[in-house]
Design a protein around this motif. Sequence first.
Motif, mmCIF file in Angstrom:
data_model
loop_
_atom_site.group_PDB
_atom_site.id
_atom_site.type_symbol
_atom_site.label_atom_id
_atom_site.label_comp_id
_atom_site.label_asym_id
_atom_site.label_seq_id
_atom_site.Cartn_x
_atom_site.Cartn_y
_atom_site.Cartn_z
ATOM 1 N N GLU A 228 0.849 -1.185 0.000
ATOM 2 C CA GLU A 228 0.000 0.000 0.000
ATOM 3 C C GLU A 228 0.889 1.240 0.000
ATOM 4 N N PRO A 229 0.469 2.282 -0.733
ATOM 5 C CA PRO A 229 1.267 3.508 -0.732
ATOM 6 C C PRO A 229 1.272 4.179 0.635
ATOM 7 N N LEU A 230 2.334 4.903 0.916
ATOM 8 C CA LEU A 230 2.490 5.607 2.189
ATOM 9 C C LEU A 230 2.424 7.111 1.958
ATOM 10 N N THR A 231 1.991 7.844 2.986
ATOM 11 C CA THR A 231 1.963 9.299 2.885
ATOM 12 C C THR A 231 3.379 9.843 2.731
ATOM 13 N N ASP A 232 4.302 9.274 3.479
ATOM 14 C CA ASP A 232 5.712 9.682 3.391
ATOM 15 C C ASP A 232 6.553 8.414 3.246
ATOM 16 N N PRO A 233 6.723 7.920 2.020
ATOM 17 C CA PRO A 233 7.392 6.616 1.848
ATOM 18 C C PRO A 233 8.890 6.646 2.076
ATOM 19 N N GLY A 234 9.514 7.825 2.007
ATOM 20 C CA GLY A 234 10.966 7.868 2.102
ATOM 21 C C GLY A 234 11.603 7.078 0.980
ATOM 22 N N ARG A 235 12.746 6.477 1.242
ATOM 23 C CA ARG A 235 13.470 5.795 0.172
ATOM 24 C C ARG A 235 12.816 4.485 -0.243
ATOM 25 N N VAL A 236 11.860 3.999 0.562
ATOM 26 C CA VAL A 236 11.092 2.822 0.125
ATOM 27 C C VAL A 236 10.390 3.129 -1.191
ATOM 28 N N GLY A 237 10.043 4.400 -1.399
ATOM 29 C CA GLY A 237 9.378 4.799 -2.629
ATOM 30 C C GLY A 237 10.243 4.659 -3.863
ATOM 31 N N LEU A 238 11.549 4.455 -3.688
ATOM 32 C CA LEU A 238 12.443 4.277 -4.830
ATOM 33 C C LEU A 238 12.511 2.831 -5.289
ATOM 34 N N ARG A 239 11.881 1.939 -4.523
ATOM 35 C CA ARG A 239 11.862 0.542 -4.919
ATOM 36 C C ARG A 239 10.939 0.344 -6.121
ATOM 37 N N ASN A 240 11.297 -0.574 -7.010
ATOM 38 C CA ASN A 240 10.476 -0.835 -8.204
ATOM 39 C C ASN A 240 9.133 -1.467 -7.863
#
Length: 358
Positions: A228-240
């Motif tokens: 699930e998407p996060l409000t503030d994903p941090g560097r996890v958001g850079l994962r494919n």
Amino acid sequence: MIGNRITHRVVDGVRIPGTWRPIFIRNGRYFLTELFIYADGLIDCWGLVTLEEFEEKIRTGWVATALPDGAEAAVHGLASWKFSEPRNQLTPDLLVAEVRDSIDQLNKRPDSTGRCLAAVDAFLADRTEENRAAARTAFLAVPETQRRYTLGDMDSKDWPLRVLVAGPGGRTYLPIDPPVTQEAYDSAIAYFEQRARWKEQQRTRVPADGPEVPYAPAVHLAHSFRSEPLTDPGRVGLRNEYPAPITVGGIVHPSVADAYWSLSIAPPGTPAAPGTLGREGWEHARTAVMTGLLRAKYDQHPELAEILLATGDATLVYQDIDSAFWGENAGRGRNWTGRLLELVRSELHMRRAGIPGL
């Protein structure tokens, strides 16, 4: 001079850096082999010895610097021959001096060249005859085979040094040189003054490209199972696999990973790779496909582009439990995802700086 001749040996788990050079060992006949020199001062000439023991090996002829006419020589498993009118370039003292320089270089200490240039700087700062004599002594301590390289200037070679340390009316170490004239001496002084200005410009110049090695530490992008998407994903958001939907060819995919695997499958009626469901030629096109998908992700999700930009110029180390091609995987993988993320990041920086694309 070490150049690219770098090796090492391991002692009690500690890596000892070293270098090597060709040498002749005399064991019955002469054998052309490698002489290994290590930072701890040990030298391998068919057996590890100390520097003092190495000098004894030279004195007894085990390490040869004189090659007599008609002597037999060989390279193991390659060739054998006899010397005919050999011309020897090394003496025992020269070889020992060069080996000592190599040990200094391996330890990042000033070698004879570094000590010579320091003495020259001292003379130029205070031009007394005492300082000139010290500079001359330091210059003559550089192995004769290396003196022409002291200034790192293959146009002038060591001519300015020869003239500077000899002084007006003096003689250089080369018998063919005439006595130093005032004009030649003034020219040598001008050379060193220009050299000092150039070195100062080099020291203060800030290259547009920045440092060759980034100061920013590496960023590790560990595997994530976020669904699930996060409000503030941090560097996890850079994962494919991070749930950031992207639209490619009019089709919405839940993530870069989903889009990649969907595109890799051969549609009905198109050629497939033998024995698989994958597209034919996919392995040769996959990095280009992934590049396009990453561009789409960060174009369509500006908030994630900001996270990528915030990594600066750090090396991006991507972990992929399924692929050593896409992941770095503790040094065993190729880290292609990390490399392509750095490319896309650079393109985002280019756009932000207003630099036109090519």
